[in-house]
Design a protein around this motif. Sequence first.
Motif, short mmCIF file in Angstrom:
data_model
loop_
_atom_site.label_atom_id
_atom_site.label_comp_id
_atom_site.label_asym_id
_atom_site.label_seq_id
_atom_site.Cartn_x
_atom_site.Cartn_y
_atom_site.Cartn_z
N GLU A 1 -1.45 20.77 37.91
CA GLU A 1 -0.63 19.94 38.82
C GLU A 1 -1.47 18.84 39.47
O GLU A 1 -0.97 17.76 39.74
CB GLU A 1 0.07 20.81 39.88
N VAL A 2 -2.74 19.11 39.72
CA VAL A 2 -3.62 18.08 40.27
C VAL A 2 -3.86 17.01 39.21
O VAL A 2 -3.79 15.81 39.49
CB VAL A 2 -4.95 18.68 40.76
N LEU A 3 -4.10 17.45 38.01
CA LEU A 3 -4.40 16.53 36.92
C LEU A 3 -3.25 15.56 36.65
O LEU A 3 -3.44 14.35 36.62
CB LEU A 3 -4.74 17.33 35.67
N PHE A 4 -2.05 16.07 36.48
CA PHE A 4 -0.95 15.23 36.02
C PHE A 4 0.09 14.87 37.08
O PHE A 4 0.91 14.00 36.84
CB PHE A 4 -0.25 15.89 34.83
N GLN A 5 0.08 15.52 38.25
CA GLN A 5 1.14 15.25 39.21
C GLN A 5 0.65 14.73 40.55
O GLN A 5 1.45 14.56 41.47
CB GLN A 5 1.97 16.53 39.42
N THR A 6 -0.63 14.48 40.67
CA THR A 6 -1.20 14.00 41.93
C THR A 6 -1.78 12.61 41.71
O THR A 6 -2.50 12.39 40.74
CB THR A 6 -2.31 14.97 42.40
N PRO A 7 -1.48 11.66 42.61
CA PRO A 7 -2.08 10.31 42.47
C PRO A 7 -3.61 10.39 42.54
O PRO A 7 -4.16 11.28 43.20
CB PRO A 7 -1.52 9.54 43.67
N PRO A 8 -4.30 9.48 41.87
CA PRO A 8 -5.77 9.54 41.79
C PRO A 8 -6.46 9.68 43.14
O PRO A 8 -7.37 10.49 43.28
CB PRO A 8 -6.15 8.20 41.14
N GLU A 9 -6.03 8.91 44.13
CA GLU A 9 -6.71 8.94 45.43
C GLU A 9 -6.54 10.28 46.16
O GLU A 9 -7.28 10.58 47.08
CB GLU A 9 -6.23 7.78 46.32
N GLY A 10 -5.59 11.10 45.74
CA GLY A 10 -5.37 12.39 46.37
C GLY A 10 -5.92 13.58 45.59
O GLY A 10 -5.84 14.72 46.05
N TRP B 1 -9.04 14.63 44.81
CA TRP B 1 -10.18 15.36 45.37
C TRP B 1 -9.68 16.36 46.41
O TRP B 1 -9.97 17.56 46.32
CB TRP B 1 -11.18 14.36 45.97
N MET B 2 -8.90 15.89 47.37
CA MET B 2 -8.41 16.76 48.43
C MET B 2 -7.41 17.79 47.88
O MET B 2 -7.44 18.96 48.28
CB MET B 2 -7.75 15.94 49.54
N ALA B 3 -6.56 17.39 46.95
CA ALA B 3 -5.57 18.32 46.39
C ALA B 3 -6.25 19.47 45.64
O ALA B 3 -5.78 20.61 45.69
CB ALA B 3 -4.62 17.57 45.46
N THR B 4 -7.35 19.18 44.97
CA THR B 4 -8.07 20.24 44.27
C THR B 4 -8.68 21.22 45.26
O THR B 4 -8.61 22.44 45.07
CB THR B 4 -9.14 19.67 43.31
N TRP B 5 -9.29 20.71 46.32
CA TRP B 5 -9.84 21.60 47.35
C TRP B 5 -8.72 22.47 47.92
O TRP B 5 -8.89 23.68 48.08
CB TRP B 5 -10.49 20.80 48.47
N ARG B 6 -7.58 21.86 48.23
CA ARG B 6 -6.45 22.63 48.78
C ARG B 6 -5.98 23.70 47.81
O ARG B 6 -5.67 24.82 48.22
CB ARG B 6 -5.28 21.69 49.12
N ALA B 7 -5.89 23.35 46.53
CA ALA B 7 -5.47 24.32 45.52
C ALA B 7 -6.44 25.50 45.44
O ALA B 7 -6.06 26.61 45.08
CB ALA B 7 -5.34 23.64 44.15
N GLU B 8 -7.70 25.25 45.80
CA GLU B 8 -8.71 26.31 45.82
C GLU B 8 -8.69 27.09 47.13
O GLU B 8 -9.41 28.06 47.29
CB GLU B 8 -10.11 25.70 45.63
N GLY B 9 -7.89 26.61 48.11
CA GLY B 9 -7.83 27.27 49.42
C GLY B 9 -9.01 26.94 50.30
O GLY B 9 -9.38 27.73 51.18
N ILE B 10 -9.61 25.77 50.10
CA ILE B 10 -10.81 25.36 50.85
C ILE B 10 -10.55 24.06 51.59
O ILE B 10 -9.99 23.12 51.04
CB ILE B 10 -12.01 25.17 49.88
N ASP B 11 -10.99 24.00 52.85
CA ASP B 11 -10.96 22.76 53.62
C ASP B 11 -12.36 22.15 53.53
O ASP B 11 -13.31 22.69 54.11
CB ASP B 11 -10.59 23.04 55.07
N PRO B 12 -12.52 21.02 52.80
CA PRO B 12 -13.87 20.46 52.63
C PRO B 12 -14.50 19.99 53.94
O PRO B 12 -15.73 19.86 54.01
CB PRO B 12 -13.66 19.30 51.65
#
Length: 186
Positions: A154-163, A165-176
């Motif tokens: 979902e991060v790869l194909f459904q999230t705009p490029p600028e989002g 990095w943060m979307a992947t951290w969120r998907a991992e359950g981590i606040d960078p």
Amino acid sequence: MTVEQYLSGRILLAMPGMFDPRFERSVNVMCVHDENGALGIGIGHVRQGVRFHDVLEELDIDPGVSPNREVMNGGPVEPGRGFILHSTDWGGADTIAVEGLCALSASMDVLRAIAEGQGPSQWIMALGYAGWGAGQLEAEMRHHGWYAADGHREVLFQTPPEGRWMATWRAEGIDPALLSNETGRA
């Protein structure tokens, strides 16, 4: 390393405070990683001034029905070489499966197929790639450079490029914001 420890099919995130400014807030789909090194395609930064139709025009391919999407800055290595990360519903002779996450193609066939409306249903174009020699990525990971996230489609194909990095951290359950930008030794 065992096969299970290799990162193909995962998303590599630059840690806060990344030591190399070229990779700040970098998001890389790890396409190949084995004892010989690694190859990732950056999907977090747009290549300024280049769109998909510009690439097709440069290659004398009629854009046909293809959308004129942004092109990603895939990495610092061979920045003039194009890659398409895409869904697995299309495949050409040189398509590489990326461990259950997506596929990678770098041939003119995929560009023509997209232009003709016969290509993969989901795709991202990038120019360049990130490459690491044998053991280099592992060493960088030990020195607080990278985090290996699961492959979040979902991060790869459904999230705009600028989002991404943060979307992947969120998907991992981590606040960078809670991560330290320094490492130490116990």
